[in-house]
Design an enzyme around this catalytic site. Structure first.
Site, PDB file in Angstrom:
ATOM      1  N   LYS A 131       0.383   4.308   7.068  1.00 44.03           N
ATOM      2  CA  LYS A 131      -0.264   5.135   6.046  1.00 44.03           C
ATOM      3  C   LYS A 131       0.126   6.598   6.245  1.00 44.03           C
ATOM      4  CE  LYS A 131      -3.217   2.146   4.055  1.00 44.03           C
ATOM      5  NZ  LYS A 131      -2.506   0.985   4.644  1.00 44.03           N
TER       6      LYS A 131
ATOM      7  N   SER B 100       0.813  -1.218   0.000  1.00 45.90           N
ATOM      8  CA  SER B 100       0.000   0.000   0.000  1.00 45.90           C
ATOM      9  C   SER B 100       0.843   1.263   0.000  1.00 45.90           C
ATOM     10  CB  SER B 100      -0.951  -0.002   1.205  1.00 45.90           C
ATOM     11  OG  SER B 100      -0.246   0.186   2.406  1.00 45.90           O
TER      12      SER B 100
END
Lengths: 200, 200
Positions: free
Chosen positions: B161, B124
């Site tokens: 993230k 990701s």
DNA sequence: CTGTATACTATACACGCGCATAGGAGCCCG
DNA sequence: CGGGCTCCTATGCGCGTGTATAGTATACAG
């Protein structure tokens, strides 16, 4: 090493932060201001930190605070040279290339082959998660296998690319669709990529 | 970066040596004394070094010399825990999370804030050059600024993230177009990304 | 109770400090 | 030849600086 009080820990922490931000130590007055206390209050704290062995100071010199780095740990660490611009036709480890040394965990250097480090420039290897500014740890080697990421000397330039042997030529492949592969018969491999380190 | 004259190189060299010996920078007068020249002579050299981008100085502060490319030849190393699966609702540093320790260059750990390391899983964050299997070095922190890459605890999962605060919610943004941003009001930040290490 | 440590305030001294002004001599470039 | 850079001297201003003295308050151990 003697225990610090809560307040003294705060002061020591401030010195660490200040040094990180400015790369030179704070003055007594700056320390006092940071905690909204008097100059002598801060001064006494610094002397306390020195007495307990956490810092060293020099008499009558401004900002003369040295952190006494606690032995911390003696990990297996190896110092390897970080090389700057590598010029063609000159030995890699020539003095002119030397920038500084970096410490790397010894466990990634398996054998006794010499290693060095390079600053990555450019975005040609972003596909392999290697960004401009990263430090690449290189195992010195004259040879490489197909698909290895290598540091190669190409006429006048040094590049980090994925290496392939084809019929009667070499292919240096970037990991970025905007860069075309380089085909050559004349190249010298300086080493193989063993690690990447990046700091935020 | 502009070329230095021979004399300017000597001066820069002196600053390096002084910093190595004292761990704080020299004053203008100390520099002058070291070369047996006048104060203004040394002062002008420092300003020349700053103009050419080799050092940075702060106005009216003693010893306020920052090396733009610091030498730091003996980088110390510290050991931090590498954590495996982090379970929600349990302390991060619980024994069950502990995998092993890793050695990292100590200069990225500025203050005494605890750090830990994590194995990155998934793709990701490939847009930020962070690949599956990389070791992420995390500074423990409950807070973060907009745009920081953070380790966040989200209900039952832990993710790495990019972090943004929006009107009345948080946005966790992957660096991969295949992943949609996550919006939530309920999240706990475990730490901020400070370094990436990858081994080939 | 007394001594010793921490954690401060307020005031002061003398010297170190960054920085400025006003020069001078040598160099290379257009 | 003149203009701009480098490299230097000498002198000075005024503020920042480390350090000292004197005192207050609180805590804790013998």
């Amino acid at each position: 090493m003697k225990e610090l009080t809560a307040r003294q820990k705060e002061i020591l922490n401030f010195i660490h932060e200040y040094l990180h931000d400015n790369s030179y130590p704070p003055t007594v007055r700056e320390t006092a201001r940071a905690f909204s206390i008097s100059v002598k209050g801060a001064y006494d704290h610094l002397k306390a930190l020195e007495r307990k062995g956490y810092i060293k100071t020099s008499e009558k010199r401004s900002r003369a605070i040295e952190l006494v780095t606690p032995p911390e740990s003696d990990m297996p660490v190896v110092q390897i040279p970080l090389l700057g611009e590598i010029a063609a036709g000159r030995p890699i480890f020539a003095d002119e290339n030397f920038e500084r040394t970096v410490a790397i965990p010894a466990d990634i250097i398996t054998n006794r082959v010499p290693h060095f480090a390079l600053h990555v420039k450019g975005d040609s290897m972003i596909g392999a998660g290697i960004l401009s500014g990263d430090i690449a740890i290189i195992e010195q080697s004259e040879t490489a296998k197909n698909g290895d990421i290598v540091v190669a000397l190409l006429e006048e330039t040094v590049t980090l690319k994925r290496f392939f042997i084809e019929n009667n030529r070499y292919r240096l492949q970037a990991e970025n669709p905007h860069y075309a592969p380089i085909y050559t018969q004349d190249l010298r491999i300086l080493g193989k990529l063993r690690g990447i380190y990046r700091s935020y």
